[in-house]
Structures are given as C-alpha cells and as structure tokens.
Design an enzyme around this catalytic site. Sequence first.
Site, mmCIF file in Angstrom:
data_model
loop_
_atom_site.group_PDB
_atom_site.id
_atom_site.type_symbol
_atom_site.label_atom_id
_atom_site.label_comp_id
_atom_site.label_asym_id
_atom_site.label_seq_id
_atom_site.Cartn_x
_atom_site.Cartn_y
_atom_site.Cartn_z
ATOM 1 N N GLY A 9 0.815 -1.206 0.000
ATOM 2 C CA GLY A 9 0.000 0.000 0.000
ATOM 3 C C GLY A 9 0.851 1.258 0.000
ATOM 4 O O GLY A 9 0.598 2.206 -0.753
ATOM 5 N N HIS A 10 1.888 1.261 0.849
ATOM 6 C CA HIS A 10 2.815 2.397 0.853
ATOM 7 C C HIS A 10 3.571 2.482 -0.473
ATOM 8 O O HIS A 10 3.801 3.580 -0.996
ATOM 9 C CB HIS A 10 3.828 2.255 1.998
ATOM 10 N N GLN B 84 -9.084 10.337 8.138
ATOM 11 C CA GLN B 84 -7.814 11.055 8.217
ATOM 12 C C GLN B 84 -7.608 11.922 6.984
ATOM 13 O O GLN B 84 -7.240 13.104 7.085
ATOM 14 C CB GLN B 84 -6.663 10.056 8.354
ATOM 15 N N VAL C 16 -5.246 -0.250 -1.318
ATOM 16 C CA VAL C 16 -4.640 -1.446 -1.902
ATOM 17 C C VAL C 16 -5.025 -2.638 -1.034
ATOM 18 O O VAL C 16 -4.968 -2.572 0.205
ATOM 19 C CB VAL C 16 -3.106 -1.310 -1.968
ATOM 20 N N SER D 151 -2.466 -3.295 5.682
ATOM 21 C CA SER D 151 -2.218 -2.505 6.884
ATOM 22 C C SER D 151 -1.014 -3.086 7.607
ATOM 23 O O SER D 151 -0.803 -4.314 7.589
ATOM 24 C CB SER D 151 -3.430 -2.534 7.818
#
Length: 333
Positions: free
Chosen positions: A33-34, A154, A177, A186
């Site tokens: 995801g990052h 957020q 993702v 996560s």
Amino acid sequence: MTTTLLRTAGELHARARAGRRAVVMTMGALHEGHATLIRTARGIAGPDGEVVVTVFVNPLQFGQGEDLDRYPRTLDADLVVAEQSGADVVFAPSVEEVYPGGEPQVRITAGPMGERLEGSSRPGHFDGMLTVVAKLLHLTRPDVALYGQKDAQQLALIRRMVRDLNFGVEIVGVPTVREEDGLALSSRNRYLSAPERRTALALSGALFAGQDRHAAQEALRARAREVPATRARAEALSAIGESRAAADTHAVATVVPGGPAAVRAAARQVLDEAARLDPPLALDYLALVDPSDFTEIGEDFTGDAVLAVAARVGATRLIDNVPLTFGSFGAAS
C-alpha cells in the site's frame, strides 16, 4: 536510484531542489500500500522532481493502552521498499527532532469531524495526527502530499486542515490497496493469527456486500427511469410482453426508498455472522457517511458517500472503507 536516509530537517532543507517535491507520510513498516503511494508520488513528481517518504511513529496519536510500543519499526526494510518504489529520500526524524522541548503546547484541533467514528473510539487521535501532519508539511515543504484512502477520515481531515488553514500544498488521495483475499493492506495485519485473519476478512466482506447492494439498487434506478413508475404503465408494459421493465418499475417503488438503509443492512449481516465466529469479530462501528463531515447520510442523500467499518479481532483493531455514489444515474447524460 539510491535512496538517501536523512534524520534532520536541516539535512533535507540543504538538498538542492528541482521540479516538484512529493511527500508520502508513513509510520514505517512499509508494505505494498505504501509502495503504491510512493510510485504514484514518483509519477506526479516526474523524473526531475523529488519524492520524500517520511517514517515517523507519532506518539501524539496513540491513546492510553494503544500499541505505540508494539507498533513495528523496520527502518532497514522500509529503506528497501522506498528505494524499489522510486523514493529519493527517506526522512526518518527522531521524536526530539519533530517535538523539540517535549510535547507541543500548541496543537491542531480536529474539531467536530474529529470527534466522530475514529475520533469517538480514539479520543485525541486526530488532534495528534493533524499536529504531526502540519509539522511534517512544514519540515518537508512539499508541493504535493499523498495519503491513502483506506484512512478516509484522516484524509478528509487533512484536506480540511489544508483548506481551512491555507497550507500551500496539494493533497492527493490514493485508492486502497488490498491483498488477494480482499483484506485492506495494513501494518497491523501482521499481528493477526491465521484464525484471526479468517475472521478479519468480514470487514472487507461486509463492505463488498454493501457495495454490491448499492450497485444493484443504482442499476435498478437506471432501468426504472426508462419508464414512468405508474401502475397503468407497468400493466401496459406487461401486457405487451415487457415483463422485465414492468418488474423493474414495481421493484424500484419498494427498493429505492431503502437505499442507504439497505446498504447498511447488507453490510451488517456479514458483520453479525462474523461476531459468531471463533475467534469472533467485535464491531466498533459501521457507518455510511458524507465524506465532507463524516455525518451519517439520510435516505434521500445524493452524491459521494463512504461506507466505513472498524472492528477488533483478538487484540488487533482494523479499519476499512469503500466509496459509494448515490444518485449517479440521475444526472443528465
């Protein structure tokens, strides 16, 4: 490309800049995801720009009893992911660098939106998050900053802060993702045992069930608009063999009024079933909200919405969401 590790804002400010600087803020333990965020940032910055990835576990956004000490810290592995994804710099400051002199006396307050959903479950979390985001934006001085849509509340609050406080930065949201089984990526997924992970799949399963119900209802709206929703018209259509349109005309009269309620019910059914599993899923909240303020939407709502869920499986708390648009078939074509 070799990624440079920097520890102080002075080192970052001393770098020569050409083109746009894109920043991806993380708390480390980088995953795909990052990596997607970093690759997206690389595309936005272009070959002449610069991508900076921040790695900082922010103590202000962890409440009492939360997993600050347990949160994974994997800087060496993070550097590899950042480099492979196209980052120029990893900025990994110490707590003293970000908060010289200790906890800040002046902080950003999230306001009413920050007290709902995640804010209700984690009091003070969003104040701490916005405070560190504001500081990191000042320390990194980007042209654009990217955040994942998995943390929808957020992202909404960061956008509101940037708008309300006149930050000169563009905010970009990047779609969630997921792993092959549907679980949203996560850093906390690594805490799950195999049985816990099977239960945790109910979060995405519930969202997909709500999403499917919503898609069916919106398609029904579209078909029903092709004919007037009147008994006489339905009878006439049925008489000439257009039974599908007649059925749609009848069904839309009963299904459409329960639009958001039906979406919530479809998702809730999956979560209720997961609460009876071993180990069970402990629901924190299921909400269908307006992303502008994270209040629950009504039955006559039209526009963009977010179906969000938070739950605990064992000792691990997970969140997830999907975007929905109500009334999308009502616009003129």
